[in-house]
Design a protein around this motif. Sequence first.
Motif, PDB file in Angstrom:
ATOM      1  N   THR A  72       0.835  -1.207   0.000  1.00  0.00           N
ATOM      2  CA  THR A  72       0.000   0.000   0.000  1.00  0.00           C
ATOM      3  C   THR A  72       0.865   1.251   0.000  1.00  0.00           C
ATOM      4  OG1 THR A  72      -1.649  -1.244   1.260  1.00  0.00           O
ATOM      5  CG2 THR A  72      -1.884   1.148   1.217  1.00  0.00           C
ATOM      6  N   GLY A  73       1.885   1.273   0.858  1.00  0.00           N
ATOM      7  CA  GLY A  73       2.741   2.453   0.975  1.00  0.00           C
ATOM      8  C   GLY A  73       3.469   2.767  -0.322  1.00  0.00           C
ATOM      9  N   ASN A  74       3.917   1.718  -1.003  1.00  0.00           N
ATOM     10  CA  ASN A  74       4.617   1.940  -2.263  1.00  0.00           C
ATOM     11  C   ASN A  74       3.679   2.521  -3.309  1.00  0.00           C
ATOM     12  OD1 ASN A  74       5.708   0.790  -5.075  1.00  0.00           O
ATOM     13  ND2 ASN A  74       7.409   1.088  -3.666  1.00  0.00           N
ATOM     14  N   ILE A  75       2.440   2.053  -3.332  1.00  0.00           N
ATOM     15  CA  ILE A  75       1.479   2.584  -4.310  1.00  0.00           C
ATOM     16  C   ILE A  75       1.129   4.032  -3.977  1.00  0.00           C
ATOM     17  CG2 ILE A  75      -0.935   2.368  -5.071  1.00  0.00           C
ATOM     18  CD1 ILE A  75      -0.310  -0.687  -5.301  1.00  0.00           C
ATOM     19  N   VAL A  76       0.947   4.343  -2.700  1.00  0.00           N
ATOM     20  CA  VAL A  76       0.686   5.732  -2.290  1.00  0.00           C
ATOM     21  C   VAL A  76       1.839   6.640  -2.726  1.00  0.00           C
ATOM     22  CG1 VAL A  76       0.595   7.250  -0.256  1.00  0.00           C
ATOM     23  CG2 VAL A  76      -0.856   5.215  -0.368  1.00  0.00           C
ATOM     24  N   LEU A  77       3.058   6.202  -2.433  1.00  0.00           N
ATOM     25  CA  LEU A  77       4.249   6.996  -2.764  1.00  0.00           C
ATOM     26  C   LEU A  77       4.370   7.214  -4.271  1.00  0.00           C
ATOM     27  CD1 LEU A  77       7.128   8.124  -2.203  1.00  0.00           C
ATOM     28  CD2 LEU A  77       7.933   5.756  -2.140  1.00  0.00           C
ATOM     29  N   LYS A  78       4.212   6.148  -5.045  1.00  0.00           N
ATOM     30  CA  LYS A  78       4.375   6.252  -6.499  1.00  0.00           C
ATOM     31  C   LYS A  78       3.240   7.069  -7.120  1.00  0.00           C
ATOM     32  CE  LYS A  78       7.883   3.161  -7.014  1.00  0.00           C
ATOM     33  NZ  LYS A  78       7.652   1.712  -7.208  1.00  0.00           N
ATOM     34  N   GLN A  79       2.030   6.943  -6.568  1.00  0.00           N
ATOM     35  CA  GLN A  79       0.917   7.739  -7.081  1.00  0.00           C
ATOM     36  C   GLN A  79       1.192   9.221  -6.850  1.00  0.00           C
ATOM     37  OE1 GLN A  79      -2.941   6.775  -5.432  1.00  0.00           O
ATOM     38  NE2 GLN A  79      -3.977   8.373  -6.586  1.00  0.00           N
ATOM     39  N   ALA A  80       1.683   9.564  -5.668  1.00  0.00           N
ATOM     40  CA  ALA A  80       2.010  10.966  -5.373  1.00  0.00           C
ATOM     41  C   ALA A  80       3.112  11.451  -6.310  1.00  0.00           C
ATOM     42  CB  ALA A  80       2.423  11.115  -3.910  1.00  0.00           C
ATOM     43  N   GLU A  81       4.131  10.628  -6.516  1.00  0.00           N
ATOM     44  CA  GLU A  81       5.214  10.986  -7.442  1.00  0.00           C
ATOM     45  C   GLU A  81       4.674  11.191  -8.853  1.00  0.00           C
ATOM     46  OE1 GLU A  81       9.100   8.610  -5.562  1.00  0.00           O
ATOM     47  OE2 GLU A  81       8.387   8.116  -7.567  1.00  0.00           O
ATOM     48  N   GLY A  82       3.778  10.270  -9.251  1.00  0.00           N
ATOM     49  CA  GLY A  82       3.214  10.344 -10.594  1.00  0.00           C
ATOM     50  C   GLY A  82       2.394  11.608 -10.789  1.00  0.00           C
ATOM     51  N   LEU A  83       1.558  11.935  -9.804  1.00  0.00           N
ATOM     52  CA  LEU A  83       0.735  13.139  -9.928  1.00  0.00           C
ATOM     53  C   LEU A  83       1.601  14.396  -9.874  1.00  0.00           C
ATOM     54  CD1 LEU A  83      -2.473  12.107  -7.981  1.00  0.00           C
ATOM     55  CD2 LEU A  83      -2.292  12.649 -10.411  1.00  0.00           C
ATOM     56  N   TYR A  84       2.670  14.371  -9.080  1.00  0.00           N
ATOM     57  CA  TYR A  84       3.586  15.517  -9.059  1.00  0.00           C
ATOM     58  C   TYR A  84       4.237  15.685 -10.439  1.00  0.00           C
ATOM     59  CZ  TYR A  84       7.639  18.426  -8.246  1.00  0.00           C
ATOM     60  OH  TYR A  84       8.585  19.417  -8.361  1.00  0.00           O
ATOM     61  N   ILE A 117       1.047  -2.582 -13.564  1.00  0.00           N
ATOM     62  CA  ILE A 117       1.451  -1.178 -13.593  1.00  0.00           C
ATOM     63  C   ILE A 117       1.637  -0.694 -12.167  1.00  0.00           C
ATOM     64  CG2 ILE A 117       0.379  -0.603 -15.812  1.00  0.00           C
ATOM     65  CD1 ILE A 117      -1.740   0.956 -14.265  1.00  0.00           C
ATOM     66  N   GLU A 118       2.446   0.342 -12.019  1.00  0.00           N
ATOM     67  CA  GLU A 118       2.751   0.895 -10.706  1.00  0.00           C
ATOM     68  C   GLU A 118       1.905   2.135 -10.437  1.00  0.00           C
ATOM     69  OE1 GLU A 118       6.859   0.762  -9.261  1.00  0.00           O
ATOM     70  OE2 GLU A 118       7.431   0.426 -11.328  1.00  0.00           O
ATOM     71  N   GLY A 119       1.937   2.595  -9.202  1.00  0.00           N
ATOM     72  CA  GLY A 119       1.180   3.777  -8.803  1.00  0.00           C
ATOM     73  C   GLY A 119       1.469   4.985  -9.669  1.00  0.00           C
ATOM     74  N   ARG A 120       2.712   5.109 -10.130  1.00  0.00           N
ATOM     75  CA  ARG A 120       3.053   6.299 -10.917  1.00  0.00           C
ATOM     76  C   ARG A 120       2.498   6.236 -12.337  1.00  0.00           C
ATOM     77  NH1 ARG A 120       8.449   3.964 -11.075  1.00  0.00           N
ATOM     78  NH2 ARG A 120       9.127   5.337  -9.392  1.00  0.00           N
ATOM     79  N   ASP A 121       2.048   5.053 -12.763  1.00  0.00           N
ATOM     80  CA  ASP A 121       1.542   4.876 -14.131  1.00  0.00           C
ATOM     81  C   ASP A 121       0.032   4.980 -14.220  1.00  0.00           C
ATOM     82  OD1 ASP A 121       4.167   4.255 -14.903  1.00  0.00           O
ATOM     83  OD2 ASP A 121       3.874   2.162 -14.302  1.00  0.00           O
ATOM     84  N   PHE A 159      -2.076   7.252 -14.284  1.00  0.00           N
ATOM     85  CA  PHE A 159      -2.728   8.334 -15.039  1.00  0.00           C
ATOM     86  C   PHE A 159      -2.092   8.540 -16.409  1.00  0.00           C
ATOM     87  CE2 PHE A 159      -2.852   9.025 -10.461  1.00  0.00           C
ATOM     88  CZ  PHE A 159      -4.222   8.970 -10.257  1.00  0.00           C
ATOM     89  N   LEU A 160      -1.366   7.531 -16.872  1.00  0.00           N
ATOM     90  CA  LEU A 160      -0.602   7.687 -18.118  1.00  0.00           C
ATOM     91  C   LEU A 160      -1.262   7.023 -19.327  1.00  0.00           C
ATOM     92  CD1 LEU A 160       3.076   7.300 -16.793  1.00  0.00           C
ATOM     93  CD2 LEU A 160       1.670   9.369 -17.009  1.00  0.00           C
ATOM     94  N   GLY A 161      -2.465   6.489 -19.156  1.00  0.00           N
ATOM     95  CA  GLY A 161      -3.144   5.882 -20.298  1.00  0.00           C
ATOM     96  C   GLY A 161      -2.562   4.548 -20.728  1.00  0.00           C
ATOM     97  N   LYS A 162      -1.909   3.848 -19.810  1.00  0.00           N
ATOM     98  CA  LYS A 162      -1.288   2.564 -20.164  1.00  0.00           C
ATOM     99  C   LYS A 162      -2.282   1.405 -20.185  1.00  0.00           C
ATOM    100  CE  LYS A 162       3.459   3.500 -18.750  1.00  0.00           C
ATOM    101  NZ  LYS A 162       4.631   3.004 -18.004  1.00  0.00           N
ATOM    102  N   ALA A 163      -3.474   1.623 -19.636  1.00  0.00           N
ATOM    103  CA  ALA A 163      -4.477   0.550 -19.577  1.00  0.00           C
ATOM    104  C   ALA A 163      -5.872   1.160 -19.603  1.00  0.00           C
ATOM    105  CB  ALA A 163      -4.286  -0.283 -18.311  1.00  0.00           C
ATOM    106  N   ASP A 164      -6.853   0.344 -19.968  1.00  0.00           N
ATOM    107  CA  ASP A 164      -8.252   0.773 -19.930  1.00  0.00           C
ATOM    108  C   ASP A 164      -8.939   0.312 -18.645  1.00  0.00           C
ATOM    109  OD1 ASP A 164      -8.255   1.875 -22.669  1.00  0.00           O
ATOM    110  OD2 ASP A 164      -7.880  -0.217 -23.193  1.00  0.00           O
ATOM    111  N   VAL A 165      -8.425  -0.766 -18.082  1.00  0.00           N
ATOM    112  CA  VAL A 165      -8.998  -1.351 -16.866  1.00  0.00           C
ATOM    113  C   VAL A 165      -7.840  -1.655 -15.918  1.00  0.00           C
ATOM    114  CG1 VAL A 165     -10.279  -3.328 -15.923  1.00  0.00           C
ATOM    115  CG2 VAL A 165     -10.891  -2.409 -18.190  1.00  0.00           C
TER     116      VAL A 165
END
Lengths: 313, 313
Positions: free
Chosen positions: A231-243, B212-216, B218-224
Motif C-alpha cells: 500500500t505504501g509503495n502505491i501511495v508513494l508512487k501515485q504521489a510521485e506520478g501526480l507531481y 502497472i505501478e502507482g506512478r503509471d 494516469f498515463l493511459g497505459k491501460a483501460d482497466v
Amino acid sequence: MKVGIDILGGDFAPDANLSGAVLAKNELPSDTTLVLIGDKDQIFSGLSALGANPDDFEIVHAPDVITMHDHPTRAIPQKPNSSIAVGFDLLANKQIDVFASTGNTGAMLVGAIYKVNTIPGIIRPCITSVLPSIDGTQAILLDVGANADCKPDVLYQFAVVGSLYSKHVYGIENPRVALLSIGEEESKGNLLTVATHKLLAESDDLNFVGNIEGRDLFLGKADVVVCDGFTGNIVLKQAEGLYGLLRKRGVKDDEYFNRFNYENYGGTPVLGVKGNVIIGHGISNDIAVKNMIKHAYEVASSGLSAKINEAFN
Amino acid sequence: MKVGIDILGGDFAPDANLSGAVLAKNELPSDTTLVLIGDKDQIFSGLSALGANPDDFEIVHAPDVITMHDHPTRAIPQKPNSSIAVGFDLLANKQIDVFASTGNTGAMLVGAIYKVNTIPGIIRPCITSVLPSIDGTQAILLDVGANADCKPDVLYQFAVVGSLYSKHVYGIENPRVALLSIGEEESKGNLLTVATHKLLAESDDLNFVGNIEGRDLFLGKADVVVCDGFTGNIVLKQAEGLYGLLRKRGVKDDEYFNRFNYENYGGTPVLGVKGNVIIGHGISNDIAVKNMIKHAYEVASSGLSAKINEAFN
C-alpha cells in the motif's frame, strides 16, 4: 562523523554523486568527513573536473558496480568489490557512521539486513517516505516497499520505529501515529488493518490517533502513517506520478506542491538495522544526492539506529 | 427506458437530487422516464420551486430515509419504506431499468447484492472509479472499496467485469487490463498480485498488459486497472484528496486536472449484480447528480448487467 557515499549507484553515476558530495561538503559542519566509495580513478578525475580538492574527502577504492539489473540477494556476495558491498563492510566495521546510496534498492536492503544485521526484536526492517502536509508540516509514511505482505505485529513495529524516527530526527516530541485504512472507524479496513488497529489502540507506548483515509494523507493529521509496504509503495508512487503530471502541465506552486519533489528529501533510512543506512532514489540528480547526504548526516547525528536498538533491547 | 432516482440520498437531499433530475431530464432522450423515489410532498414542492412540471416525471412515494448513520446490512429490512428499499423493489420487479442513489454506500451495496442478487458465478460484486489519463483517455479502476480482502480468483473476475464495462459502456473494443502492483515484473508485488498476475497472464479471454505501478495510473497505459478494494479505495481517496488540495491552492487546469472532479462522473455501477445499480458520491451537488443520472442511462442502455450475466452463464 564519517558519512559513506556510494559513488557508483543511481542512474547518473558517478557525476551526480560526486557533484552532490561536493555540494554537501560545503553545507555540512567542518568535522564531517565524506567517504567516497567507488572507482578511485573515476573519483579523482571527477573531483578535479568539478574543481574540488580530493584531499577534502576520504576515498575508498571499490571498482565494481551493482546495477539495477543485478539480482538483489545475489549481487553483494557475487560482487564483493562493488561500492555497495564495500560500503556495508565499512559500516559493519564502524569505519563510517552511515552509508548512503542511490543504487539498487533491493541490494541495499539485503546489505542492510545481512551485512549490518537486523536489530534483535525487529521482525522486519522497513523503509519510509515523507508526506508533505498542507499545513507546512510533514508526516512519515512507512513501510513503502520493503515488505509487501505484513502481519499486524509487523505494522505495530513500524509504528514504534516510525515514532522514534519522527522524534529523534524530526524533533517531534510525542509523534501522532495513524493507521492508513479505508474508513475512520476501527471496524473499517481489511483484515490486516482491523487487527492492527486493535494492537495500536491498546498500546501505552504510542500516541495512536486512529485510522486515516487516503484523502487525509496530506492534511497534517498525523506525524507517522503506518501501512503495509504494498500500500505504501502505491501511495508513494501515485504521489510521485501526480507531481510529475503537475510539472508536465506547467503547474508551479513553490509553497506546497514543490514539496513533492523527491530532490528535497534525497533519501530515507532503513529502520530496524544495526547501522544507519540511507537509500536514495535511482534517478537522483546532484541536488537530490546533496540532500541525501545531509539527511544521512542528520540520521547519524541523531544516533537513530542506536536509539531503535535501545528501545528494543 | 426508466431511470429510478433516490431523491432522499446524499448530503444535500432532496434539493440536489431534484435539481439534478431536472437538469438530466433536459439532456436525455425524450423517451426516458425519470422515476423520482422519495417523499411525495417534498418532491412536488421541490419540483414546483424549481419551476419544473411534476407530470414530466414519474413519482413513487417512499417517505423513509436511510441515513449515513444507519447500519448498512440492517437498514433495508428495518426501513422497507425508505427510498433505497423501494428503489431496489422497483428494480427487482423490473419496474425500472436502473436505480441510482447518492445515499448510504453500504446500504446500496447490500441492496444490490441481497435485493437484486449477485449474478450466478460472480464471487464478489464490486464498484469502480474513473482514472483520468494525461492523454485524454480514461481508465476504470476496480474494486474501489466493496471488497477490502480479495483472493486471486476475485481479482481475475474484476478484470473480466471491468473489461465488459469498458467495452459496452465506454466503447473500447479490446480493453487493455493491467494489474496494480509495486513493480512491472511478474515476480514483483504481494502474495495476492503475484498469484493474480499468473491467472491473468494465462487467460485467453482478457487483453492483459501486465503490472502497472502507482506512478503509471494516469498515463493511459491501460483501460482497466485491477486491484483489491482496500488498495483501490486508498488510490481513489488519495487522488480526491490531492485534487482538493489543488483547488485549495488555486490551481486551475481545465484540460487535465479538472477531470479529477467527481462531479464529472457522478456515479459508477455495481458490477456483478442482476440489475443496473449506480452509486453516487454522498457529497454530490446537482451537477454530480445530473451526471450520475446520465451515466445510469448509459449503463442501462448498454444492458451492462445482462451482458455480464451472459458472459458468466
